[in-house]
Enzyme design. Structure first.
Site, PDB file in Angstrom:
ATOM      1  N   ASP A 196      15.609  10.900 -14.898  1.00  0.00           N
ATOM      2  CA  ASP A 196      16.162  11.849 -15.862  1.00  0.00           C
ATOM      3  C   ASP A 196      17.678  11.922 -15.858  1.00  0.00           C
ATOM      4  O   ASP A 196      18.260  12.814 -16.478  1.00  0.00           O
ATOM      5  CB  ASP A 196      15.600  13.243 -15.572  1.00  0.00           C
ATOM      6  CG  ASP A 196      14.126  13.373 -15.917  1.00  0.00           C
ATOM      7  OD1 ASP A 196      13.813  13.487 -17.110  1.00  0.00           O
ATOM      8  OD2 ASP A 196      13.288  13.361 -14.994  1.00  0.00           O
ATOM      9  N   GLU A 202      23.381  17.206 -18.974  1.00  0.00           N
ATOM     10  CA  GLU A 202      23.644  18.622 -19.235  1.00  0.00           C
ATOM     11  C   GLU A 202      23.020  19.538 -18.185  1.00  0.00           C
ATOM     12  O   GLU A 202      23.585  20.583 -17.839  1.00  0.00           O
ATOM     13  CB  GLU A 202      23.095  19.007 -20.613  1.00  0.00           C
ATOM     14  CG  GLU A 202      23.224  20.492 -20.921  1.00  0.00           C
ATOM     15  CD  GLU A 202      22.528  20.896 -22.205  1.00  0.00           C
ATOM     16  OE1 GLU A 202      23.136  21.682 -22.945  1.00  0.00           O
ATOM     17  OE2 GLU A 202      21.398  20.452 -22.463  1.00  0.00           O
ATOM     18  N   ASP A 203      21.866  19.148 -17.662  1.00  0.00           N
ATOM     19  CA  ASP A 203      21.146  20.024 -16.740  1.00  0.00           C
ATOM     20  C   ASP A 203      21.812  20.163 -15.388  1.00  0.00           C
ATOM     21  O   ASP A 203      21.459  21.060 -14.613  1.00  0.00           O
ATOM     22  CB  ASP A 203      19.714  19.523 -16.547  1.00  0.00           C
ATOM     23  CG  ASP A 203      18.872  19.711 -17.789  1.00  0.00           C
ATOM     24  OD1 ASP A 203      19.069  20.724 -18.492  1.00  0.00           O
ATOM     25  OD2 ASP A 203      18.024  18.842 -18.078  1.00  0.00           O
ATOM     26  N   ARG A 243      14.936  15.774  -9.482  1.00  0.00           N
ATOM     27  CA  ARG A 243      16.252  15.701 -10.105  1.00  0.00           C
ATOM     28  C   ARG A 243      17.381  16.177  -9.184  1.00  0.00           C
ATOM     29  O   ARG A 243      18.552  16.154  -9.579  1.00  0.00           O
ATOM     30  CB  ARG A 243      16.262  16.509 -11.411  1.00  0.00           C
ATOM     31  CG  ARG A 243      15.214  16.053 -12.420  1.00  0.00           C
ATOM     32  CD  ARG A 243      15.459  16.624 -13.795  1.00  0.00           C
ATOM     33  NE  ARG A 243      16.722  16.150 -14.328  1.00  0.00           N
ATOM     34  CZ  ARG A 243      17.254  16.584 -15.468  1.00  0.00           C
ATOM     35  NH1 ARG A 243      16.648  17.524 -16.169  1.00  0.00           N
ATOM     36  NH2 ARG A 243      18.422  16.109 -15.892  1.00  0.00           N
ATOM     37  N   ARG A 267      12.246  25.945 -14.923  1.00  0.00           N
ATOM     38  CA  ARG A 267      13.299  25.217 -14.218  1.00  0.00           C
ATOM     39  C   ARG A 267      14.416  26.131 -13.686  1.00  0.00           C
ATOM     40  O   ARG A 267      15.167  25.735 -12.804  1.00  0.00           O
ATOM     41  CB  ARG A 267      13.914  24.152 -15.136  1.00  0.00           C
ATOM     42  CG  ARG A 267      12.919  23.141 -15.701  1.00  0.00           C
ATOM     43  CD  ARG A 267      12.396  22.180 -14.657  1.00  0.00           C
ATOM     44  NE  ARG A 267      11.435  21.231 -15.212  1.00  0.00           N
ATOM     45  CZ  ARG A 267      11.757  20.073 -15.778  1.00  0.00           C
ATOM     46  NH1 ARG A 267      13.018  19.712 -15.872  1.00  0.00           N
ATOM     47  NH2 ARG A 267      10.806  19.281 -16.239  1.00  0.00           N
ATOM     48  N   HIS A 287      13.498  24.094 -22.321  1.00  0.00           N
ATOM     49  CA  HIS A 287      14.732  24.822 -22.036  1.00  0.00           C
ATOM     50  C   HIS A 287      15.079  25.776 -23.179  1.00  0.00           C
ATOM     51  O   HIS A 287      14.664  25.554 -24.321  1.00  0.00           O
ATOM     52  CB  HIS A 287      15.901  23.848 -21.847  1.00  0.00           C
ATOM     53  CG  HIS A 287      15.850  23.037 -20.602  1.00  0.00           C
ATOM     54  ND1 HIS A 287      15.939  21.661 -20.610  1.00  0.00           N
ATOM     55  CD2 HIS A 287      15.730  23.398 -19.295  1.00  0.00           C
ATOM     56  CE1 HIS A 287      15.863  21.209 -19.366  1.00  0.00           C
ATOM     57  NE2 HIS A 287      15.730  22.245 -18.556  1.00  0.00           N
ATOM     58  N   CYS A 294      21.445  17.471 -24.383  1.00  0.00           N
ATOM     59  CA  CYS A 294      21.043  17.073 -23.028  1.00  0.00           C
ATOM     60  C   CYS A 294      21.893  15.942 -22.453  1.00  0.00           C
ATOM     61  O   CYS A 294      22.017  15.816 -21.234  1.00  0.00           O
ATOM     62  CB  CYS A 294      19.586  16.613 -23.022  1.00  0.00           C
ATOM     63  SG  CYS A 294      18.418  17.777 -23.711  1.00  0.00           S
TER      64      CYS A 294
END
Length: 255
Positions: free
Chosen positions: A61, A66-67, A86, A131, A161, A248
């Site tokens: 991923d 962005e995460d 992740r 998350r 999200h 993202c």
């Protein structure tokens, strides 16, 4: 000021990505790479300087950068992604952000994905999701409040999200899917609704005063343009199979 867009290469292992709301489908990594290259080209055409964080082919991923961080004018917050697979993504992002911001990090038991954080001015709307947990939201609030920011928790459903359900399209305006998040969730912000036939169309990436939007959503794009937004469509159909969209794949901020 220079507008920076921090991106990350598509991993060859993308087909093993985390999925929460979608059924796994075959992913054409070569097509994803072409769509991602077109996305980076659009960022450059809209005036951003594209800088790539170190690639991580072993982390499926990693392209969804962005995460891994929330970047504000004053500070960058390195998140702690909610999917354990992740957690290895953040180290390279820290290195990439350090020339531009003081970087602070969340620590266990906090989890937070940047895709759950929507900023309107000095308010950070944060989705409570699978998350992003309460400890992560509280930790974020404690970090940003000394810089003049408030944190508002937003309930949503039906997607991964918060920024799958709603994104900023101006200083005090959002586009959203009312089936997934309330149109009253963002205070007095002006609201543009997605076309009912395009439920995934609420993800819009602001690049300065213009925007990038999925080319697959022409009816919603027409609504955005009627609102006065200058929209550049970019294909993201293959990224969508990995629960990804246009916000993202970058962290966009002023240098």
């Amino acid at each position: 000021m220079t507008l920076i867009a921090l991106t990350r290469a598509v991993s060859a292992s993308l087909a093993q990505c985390e999925l929460t709301h979608l059924t796994r489908e075959p992913i054409d990594v070569r097509l994803v790479e072409r769509q991602h290259a077109a996305y980076e080209d659009a960022l450059q055409r809209l005036g951003a300087t594209v800088i790539r964080a170190e690639a991580a082919p072993e982390l499926p991923d990693a392209v969804f950068i962005e995460d891994t961080a929330v970047v504000l004018p004053e500070i960058a917050i390195l998140t702690r992604p909610g999917a354990s697979s992740r957690l290895g993504e953040t180290a390279a992002v820290r290195s990439a952000l350090m020339p531009y911001r003081t970087v602070v990090e969340l620590e266990a038991p906090a989890t937070l994905d940047g895709g759950d954080v929507l900023r309107l001015g000095h308010t950070l709307y944060v989705g409570s999701s699978t998350r992003s947990n309460e400890a992560g939201i509280d930790a974020l609030a404690s970090i940003v409040e000394p810089h003049g920011y408030s944190v508002v928790v937003v309930a949503f459903s039906g997607c991964l999200h918060l920024k799958s359900a709603a994104t900023a399209i101006g200083e005090n305006a959002v586009v959203l899917n009312p089936e997934w998040v309330s149109d009253q969730a963002f205070g007095g912000a002006e609201v543009v609704l997605v076309d009912p036939n395009e439920p995934y169309a609420a993800n819009v990436l602001l690049v300065g005063r213009r925007a990038i939007h999925g080319a697959e959503y022409p009816a919603t794009r027409a609504r955005l343009e009627a609102h006065g937004l200058d929209v550049t469509p970019v294909a993201c159909s293959e990224l969508a199979k990995a629960e990804g969209a246009v916000t993202c794949c970058s962290l966009v901020f002023d240098e």
